[in-house]
Design an enzyme around this catalytic site. Structure first.
Site, mmCIF file in Angstrom:
data_model
loop_
_atom_site.group_PDB
_atom_site.id
_atom_site.type_symbol
_atom_site.label_atom_id
_atom_site.label_comp_id
_atom_site.label_asym_id
_atom_site.label_seq_id
_atom_site.Cartn_x
_atom_site.Cartn_y
_atom_site.Cartn_z
ATOM 1 N N ARG A 166 61.871 54.185 72.664
ATOM 2 C CA ARG A 166 60.908 55.254 72.939
ATOM 3 C C ARG A 166 60.711 55.351 74.451
ATOM 4 O O ARG A 166 60.638 54.331 75.145
ATOM 5 C CB ARG A 166 59.548 54.973 72.267
ATOM 6 C CG ARG A 166 59.495 55.269 70.767
ATOM 7 C CD ARG A 166 59.652 56.756 70.436
ATOM 8 N NE ARG A 166 59.633 57.027 69.000
ATOM 9 C CZ ARG A 166 60.702 57.088 68.215
ATOM 10 N NH1 ARG A 166 61.910 56.882 68.705
ATOM 11 N NH2 ARG A 166 60.576 57.360 66.922
ATOM 12 N N ASP A 211 68.340 56.979 75.902
ATOM 13 C CA ASP A 211 68.448 58.004 74.855
ATOM 14 C C ASP A 211 67.084 58.646 74.632
ATOM 15 O O ASP A 211 66.960 59.576 73.833
ATOM 16 C CB ASP A 211 68.952 57.366 73.551
ATOM 17 C CG ASP A 211 69.208 58.403 72.467
ATOM 18 O OD1 ASP A 211 69.925 59.383 72.765
ATOM 19 O OD2 ASP A 211 68.679 58.265 71.354
ATOM 20 N N GLU A 242 60.002 63.617 77.025
ATOM 21 C CA GLU A 242 61.081 64.354 76.334
ATOM 22 C C GLU A 242 60.557 65.491 75.459
ATOM 23 O O GLU A 242 61.284 66.457 75.183
ATOM 24 C CB GLU A 242 61.928 63.402 75.491
ATOM 25 C CG GLU A 242 61.225 62.837 74.270
ATOM 26 C CD GLU A 242 62.124 61.888 73.471
ATOM 27 O OE1 GLU A 242 62.614 60.910 74.063
ATOM 28 O OE2 GLU A 242 62.335 62.126 72.274
ATOM 29 N N HIS A 292 68.068 61.824 72.812
ATOM 30 C CA HIS A 292 67.555 61.293 71.539
ATOM 31 C C HIS A 292 68.543 61.557 70.396
ATOM 32 O O HIS A 292 68.177 62.132 69.372
ATOM 33 C CB HIS A 292 66.174 61.905 71.223
ATOM 34 C CG HIS A 292 65.316 60.970 70.425
ATOM 35 N ND1 HIS A 292 63.990 60.736 70.711
ATOM 36 C CD2 HIS A 292 65.593 60.208 69.344
ATOM 37 C CE1 HIS A 292 63.491 59.876 69.843
ATOM 38 N NE2 HIS A 292 64.450 59.537 69.006
HETATM 39 P P1 NAI Z 1 61.615 47.419 63.302
HETATM 40 O O1 NAI Z 1 60.199 47.668 62.935
HETATM 41 O O2 NAI Z 1 62.571 46.975 62.249
HETATM 42 O O3 NAI Z 1 61.665 46.340 64.490
HETATM 43 C C1 NAI Z 1 60.870 46.380 65.629
HETATM 44 C C2 NAI Z 1 60.734 44.958 66.156
HETATM 45 O O4 NAI Z 1 60.054 45.020 67.413
HETATM 46 C C3 NAI Z 1 59.925 44.046 65.228
HETATM 47 O O5 NAI Z 1 60.646 42.855 64.967
HETATM 48 C C4 NAI Z 1 58.652 43.769 66.036
HETATM 49 O O6 NAI Z 1 58.118 42.472 65.791
HETATM 50 C C5 NAI Z 1 59.187 43.906 67.450
HETATM 51 N N1 NAI Z 1 58.145 44.118 68.450
HETATM 52 C C6 NAI Z 1 56.940 44.741 68.312
HETATM 53 N N2 NAI Z 1 56.268 44.708 69.479
HETATM 54 C C7 NAI Z 1 57.058 44.049 70.370
HETATM 55 C C8 NAI Z 1 56.909 43.676 71.728
HETATM 56 N N3 NAI Z 1 55.827 43.995 72.439
HETATM 57 N N4 NAI Z 1 57.921 43.004 72.321
HETATM 58 C C9 NAI Z 1 59.043 42.686 71.636
HETATM 59 N N5 NAI Z 1 59.224 43.010 70.342
HETATM 60 C C10 NAI Z 1 58.253 43.675 69.714
HETATM 61 O O7 NAI Z 1 62.121 48.746 64.008
HETATM 62 P P2 NAI Z 1 63.614 49.269 64.152
HETATM 63 O O8 NAI Z 1 64.008 50.020 62.934
HETATM 64 O O9 NAI Z 1 64.485 48.163 64.621
HETATM 65 O O10 NAI Z 1 63.431 50.347 65.326
HETATM 66 C C11 NAI Z 1 63.066 49.968 66.647
HETATM 67 C C12 NAI Z 1 62.681 51.216 67.416
HETATM 68 O O11 NAI Z 1 63.830 52.048 67.599
HETATM 69 C C13 NAI Z 1 61.700 52.142 66.644
HETATM 70 O O12 NAI Z 1 60.376 51.746 66.835
HETATM 71 C C14 NAI Z 1 61.960 53.478 67.277
HETATM 72 O O13 NAI Z 1 61.062 53.661 68.351
HETATM 73 C C15 NAI Z 1 63.383 53.376 67.824
HETATM 74 N N6 NAI Z 1 64.302 54.305 67.168
HETATM 75 C C16 NAI Z 1 65.007 55.178 67.960
HETATM 76 C C17 NAI Z 1 65.891 56.076 67.399
HETATM 77 C C18 NAI Z 1 66.718 57.007 68.225
HETATM 78 O O14 NAI Z 1 67.339 57.932 67.699
HETATM 79 N N7 NAI Z 1 66.787 56.826 69.546
HETATM 80 C C19 NAI Z 1 66.058 56.160 65.928
HETATM 81 C C20 NAI Z 1 65.311 55.146 65.191
HETATM 82 C C21 NAI Z 1 64.458 54.279 65.808
#
Ligand code: NAI
Length: 339
Positions: A236, A260, A265, A297
């Protein structure tokens, strides 16, 4: 039959949602504009709205949706920082998302950005098309033997870490909720955030945007990174303070940046602005650096991910119509009648 108002839709959204199994169980209204408090009145007659990353569902917008009789906000994405969940809960509006549609899509795009940035593919492509076969300025580095810091080891971060390991890199990870068993099997080492920053040649962000993680990469944390390090952000935009990032690029502190996502954005990405004057000075500045690579994105944008998003979202919208419970992993705020 329930009516669903879809916002911020593009032809590809329509295509995948029309193809989804059980799509004929819903009456669908596709809007190209985004949902916000200014446009919420267009949800009149709908029982559910289906929104994406840049629709803005603040308290004022949710209040209007509630008054119109909308019962469900279905996010066709994983991140949910654009919805005021506290307000939704207070109003009795359910909020669901697609928690995992293809973590591979996002992880693989992160690697695509890194490889292109490091080996200057974006520059080489343009040169060769103009019959400029010079290699000057295109030197990259071997990933093998380098250290990659993965911030956030959820679904996407884990896959990215595993791919990085495949290149023969050492992978450090930071996550407040670590997965030690997974790390042990993959040869990944958890550490604290400060150590990850100072020890990594490449830092890759895979964490959600929350009030705590906003500007996680700011002037202070960027200054802790290895001189010449690369920063990758496919999570993000607001995880990174763009002003500080530009400064770190100008001073040469950072060796390269691949994004990305961008903190401003909304209103830019997903649209063609090629005939206009770009009004965003920070994005304009970022685009001037030869060592910055930006995509708009698109990390999620694979056939598999779009199919899965449409399939899971449609199934949940049909569940609303049938009075069936949503799968627990989709629920951010449940319908009030459910315990
Ligand atoms: P997820 O919920 O499976 O994993 C997120 C991880 O981040 C969790 O293990 C959590 O404990 C950890 N976390 C939370 N706060 C943190 C911090 N301050 N420092 C370090 N780690 C922390 O989420 P997932 O599916 O892996 O997605 C991650 C991010 O990717 C989403 O939140 C979303 O913003 C982004 N995303 C981007 C996309 C794109 O097209 N560019 C598409 C899908 C997701």
């Amino acid at each position: 039959m329930n009516t669903v108002a879809f916002y911020d839709t593009k032809p590809y959204d329509r295509e995948y949602f029309e193809r989804a199994p059980a799509a004929d169980r819903l009456r669908r209204q596709f809007h190209e504009f985004r949902l916000s408090s200014e446009t919420a009145a267009t949800a009149a007659g709908a029982q559910a709205v289906c929104v994406f990353v840049n629709d803005r569902l603040d308290a004022a917008c949710l209040q209007q949706l509630h008054q119109l009789g909308v019962r469900l906000v279905a996010l066709r994405c994983a991140g949910f920082n654009n919805v005021d969940l506290t307000a939704a809960k207070a109003l009795g509006l359910a909020v669901i998302r697609v928690p995992a549609y293809s973590p591979y899509a996002v992880a693989e795009h992160t690697i695509a950005l890194l490889l292109a940035l490091n080996r200057k593919i974006h520059r080489a492509y343009n040169r060769v098309r103009e019959h400029n076969f010079s290699l000057s300025g295109l030197v990259g580095f071997d990933l093998h033997g380098k250290t990659v810091g993965v911030v956030g080891t959820g679904k996407i971060g884990k896959i990215a870490a595993q791919i990085f390991r495949g290149f023969g890199t050492d992978v450090l990870a930071y996550d407040p909720f670590p997965a030690p068993e997974w790390a042990a099997t993959q040869g990944v080492r958890y550490t604290d955030f400060a150590t990850l920053l100072s020890a990594s040649h490449i830092v890759s962000l895979h964490l959600p945007l929350t009030p705590q993680s906003r500007y996680l990469l700011n002037a202070e944390s960027l200054a802790r990174m290895k001189p010449g390090a690369y920063l990758l952000n496919t999570s993000r935009g607001k995880l990174v303070d763009t002003t500080a990032l530009i400064e770190a690029l100008k001073t040469g502190r950072l060796g390269g940046v691949a994004l990305d996502v961008y903190e401003e954005e909304e209103g830019l990405f997903f649209e063609d602005h090629s005939g206009e004057i770009l009004q965003d000075d920070e994005l304009s500045r970022l685009l001037t650096f030869p060592n910055v690579l930006i995509t708009a994105h698109q990390a999620f944008f694979t056939h598999e991910a779009l199919s899965e998003i449409a399939l899971m979202t449609t199934a949940n919208l049909v569940r609303l119509a049938d009075g069936q419970p949503f799968p627990a992993e989709s629920v951010l705020v449940d319908l009030p009648s459910r315990p």
